[in-house]
Each structure stands twice: as C-alpha cells, then as structure tokens.
Design an enzyme around this catalytic site. Structure first.
Site, mmCIF file in Angstrom:
data_model
loop_
_atom_site.group_PDB
_atom_site.id
_atom_site.type_symbol
_atom_site.label_atom_id
_atom_site.label_comp_id
_atom_site.label_asym_id
_atom_site.label_seq_id
_atom_site.Cartn_x
_atom_site.Cartn_y
_atom_site.Cartn_z
ATOM 1 N N ASN A 1 -31.708 34.997 -84.120
ATOM 2 C CA ASN A 1 -30.335 34.687 -83.714
ATOM 3 C C ASN A 1 -30.385 34.400 -82.222
ATOM 4 O O ASN A 1 -30.511 35.310 -81.409
ATOM 5 C CB ASN A 1 -29.420 35.885 -84.005
ATOM 6 C CG ASN A 1 -28.027 35.698 -83.437
ATOM 7 O OD1 ASN A 1 -27.622 34.577 -83.109
ATOM 8 N ND2 ASN A 1 -27.275 36.783 -83.312
ATOM 9 N N LYS B 1 -28.044 33.305 -80.370
ATOM 10 C CA LYS B 1 -26.752 33.539 -79.700
ATOM 11 C C LYS B 1 -26.426 32.334 -78.787
ATOM 12 O O LYS B 1 -26.762 31.205 -79.124
ATOM 13 C CB LYS B 1 -26.780 34.852 -78.911
ATOM 14 C CG LYS B 1 -27.280 36.022 -79.735
ATOM 15 C CD LYS B 1 -26.974 37.340 -79.099
ATOM 16 C CE LYS B 1 -27.657 38.444 -79.854
ATOM 17 N NZ LYS B 1 -27.170 39.775 -79.497
ATOM 18 N N HIS C 1 -21.257 38.550 -87.456
ATOM 19 C CA HIS C 1 -22.041 39.275 -86.447
ATOM 20 C C HIS C 1 -21.090 40.192 -85.680
ATOM 21 O O HIS C 1 -19.923 39.847 -85.456
ATOM 22 C CB HIS C 1 -22.724 38.272 -85.502
ATOM 23 C CG HIS C 1 -23.729 38.923 -84.606
ATOM 24 N ND1 HIS C 1 -23.360 39.600 -83.473
ATOM 25 C CD2 HIS C 1 -25.083 39.014 -84.683
ATOM 26 C CE1 HIS C 1 -24.458 40.083 -82.892
ATOM 27 N NE2 HIS C 1 -25.519 39.740 -83.612
ATOM 28 N N GLU D 1 -20.746 40.734 -82.680
ATOM 29 C CA GLU D 1 -20.131 40.087 -81.506
ATOM 30 C C GLU D 1 -18.930 39.250 -81.925
ATOM 31 O O GLU D 1 -17.935 39.162 -81.209
ATOM 32 C CB GLU D 1 -21.197 39.256 -80.760
ATOM 33 C CG GLU D 1 -22.193 40.177 -80.052
ATOM 34 C CD GLU D 1 -23.577 39.598 -79.852
ATOM 35 O OE1 GLU D 1 -23.762 38.376 -79.997
ATOM 36 O OE2 GLU D 1 -24.490 40.393 -79.558
ATOM 37 N N GLU E 1 -26.965 46.006 -88.777
ATOM 38 C CA GLU E 1 -27.150 45.949 -87.326
ATOM 39 C C GLU E 1 -26.289 47.012 -86.654
ATOM 40 O O GLU E 1 -25.095 46.763 -86.363
ATOM 41 C CB GLU E 1 -26.741 44.569 -86.797
ATOM 42 C CG GLU E 1 -27.564 43.441 -87.370
ATOM 43 C CD GLU E 1 -27.698 42.298 -86.380
ATOM 44 O OE1 GLU E 1 -28.822 41.904 -86.091
ATOM 45 O OE2 GLU E 1 -26.662 41.816 -85.879
ATOM 46 N N GLY F 1 -29.247 44.451 -78.551
ATOM 47 C CA GLY F 1 -29.405 44.020 -77.162
ATOM 48 C C GLY F 1 -29.530 45.171 -76.174
ATOM 49 O O GLY F 1 -29.418 44.964 -74.962
ATOM 50 N N SER G 1 -32.634 45.299 -81.474
ATOM 51 C CA SER G 1 -33.783 45.531 -80.587
ATOM 52 C C SER G 1 -35.121 45.560 -81.337
ATOM 53 O O SER G 1 -36.006 46.356 -81.017
ATOM 54 C CB SER G 1 -33.582 46.817 -79.787
ATOM 55 O OG SER G 1 -32.433 46.700 -78.959
#
Ligand code: PEP
Length: 251
Positions: free
Chosen positions: A10, A12, A96, A98, A168, A174, A213
């Site tokens: 991904n 992003k 996702h 985000e 996730e 991240g 991560s």
C-alpha cells in the site's frame, strides 16, 4: 499457512512516475516468487503506469480506494471500480483505517464499496482493526466483529468469495510497533471464527492478511501463524528490495 500467501503493498500518497519505473526495474530483474501472490496498490494517477511497468513481473496492481457508486455520474473527484478495472487493476483496498478516520468512511460505506468493487470485477481487500484505546479497553474483538459483520450482512456469497481481509491494528500502522506474532495469530483466529459463525466455507478459504509495521526482519515470525495468510505492507513496500524480502519470508 495453508492458503496461498498474498503480499500486498500500500503506497498510500507516496510515489512518482520515476519511483514506479525504478520499482518495476528491480522487480522485473528479481522475477516472481513461486507460491506467493504479489500486489502493489498505488495512487490512482500512477496505476496505468504501474500496470505497464509491471507487465513483465509477477506483480498485480490495485487501487487504494474506489467510489461507492457503481454507475458513472456526477461524482466530482471520484474513481469508480469500473475505471480501476479499465486501466488493468485486479484488486482494490477498501476501508483502510486512514480512510475510516480521515475521510469518515463508515462500516456501511465500506460494505457499499465492497459491493461496488466486486460488481466491477475487482477483488477487494477490506481493512479492519482496533485503536489502542479499544484494545486496552478490551473491545478489540467486538470492534472487529462489528466491522466484519457489516460486510458479511451486506454482500452475497459470490461477492464474499472475492474478499480478502487485512487485520491492521491502528496502533501498529506506520508506528514501527508491529503486533507480536502471537497477537496477530490470536486476532486472525478470532476473525476466522467470526466469519465461520456466518459462513464456514468462506472462513476456511478467505485470506487474512496482517498489516502494521511489517518489515523484512519481522515478516517470517508473523507469517508463522496458521491463520496469517500474508501481509498488507505500507512503508516497507515502497522499496522493491524490502517488499521482495517480505514476500520471500512468506514461502
Ligand atoms: C498500511 O498502510 O496499511 C500499513 C500497514 O502501513 P505500515 O506497514 O507502514 O505500518
């Protein structure tokens, strides 16, 4: 791992035309990895370039998001599943964390996007996961159950057969702080049981990816879990070398 592993990147909001070409050159030189499916999900504007540049490699290409609307129309700024398929995408990330946190995507919107993706012939990768507060408050399983139920209830069997789920944990994305292999396996087993309560066949066949991560150094230990069928990789997917190392760890 009894299902064929999938290692999905991904990107992003990272990348450039030059970065796509550099990644492709390294991947093509490295060839594919037997027994592992590999996919890069990239920003919309680079997808067509990815499809062309990755043509000689084993990499599939996916979007990072799509519109919930199926038919073309007055949706300024949106990209439909049909458009992603048209430029050669096979997959798309849906929901996702985000997108859920920054763009207000609800469980209902995520479910609508799953249906829109499959209607366009794409394979959706649906992201689920809890915040640190929810984990500390003992709510992680309930959060996952709610997120997964929304999709199971809104989609028919044919749609669900195209699904991949990425677990996730938001606190691991991240942050450099991955879930431990034991935590990842435990949550994947929970997700599989939650799916089994609705659909036993799907619970056995569906691929459950871990994301948060993942790096070359922790990938093999994470993939040792019976219910961990690969990874959704953010930062470490931006360089072909680390992405390939993670994919190798899945063999
Ligand atoms: C992600 O973007 O889905 C992700 C897991 O990111 P990272 O690997 O950088 O934590």
């Amino acid at each position: 791992m009894s299902r064929k592993p999938l290692i999905a990147g991904n990107w992003k909001m990272h990348g450039s035309l030059a970065a796509v070409d550099e990644f492709a050159a390294a991947m093509t030189a490295g060839g594919g990895i037997a027994g592992v499916d590999m996919l890069v999900c990239a920003p919309f504007v680079y997808l067509e370039r990815c499809v062309r540049a990755f043509a000689g490699s084993a990499l599939a290409v996916g979007g990072e998001n799509l519109a919930a609307a199926v038919d073309a129309g007055a949706y300024t700024g949106e990209i439909s599943g049909a458009m992603l398929a048209d430029v050669g995408c096979s997959h798309v990330i849906v929901g996702h964390s985000e997108r859920r946190a920054l763009y207000g995507e609800t469980d209902a919107v995520v479910a609508a996007k799953v249906n829109a993706a499959v209607a366009a012939g794409l394979r959706p990768i649906v992201c689920v996961g809890e915040t640190l507060e929810q984990r500390d408050g003992g709510e992680a399983e309930a959060v996952l159950a709610r997120q997964i139920r929304a999709v199971l209830e809104a989609c028919d069997a044919q749609t669900l057969a195209a699904l991949t789920i990425a677990y996730e944990p938001i606190w691991a994305i991240g942050t450099g702080r991955s879930a431990t292999p034991e935590q990842a396996q435990a949550m994947h087993a929970t997700i599989r049981q939650q799916i089994a309560a609705n659909n036993g066949t799907l619970s056995r066949s569906i691929r459950l990816l871990y994301g948060g991560s993942v790096k070359p150094g922790n990938a093999a230990a994470l993939f040792a879990g019976d219910d961990v069928d690969g990874a959704l990789v953010g930062g470490a997917s931006l360089k072909a070398a680390s992405f390939m190392d993670i994919a190798r760890a899945a063999t």
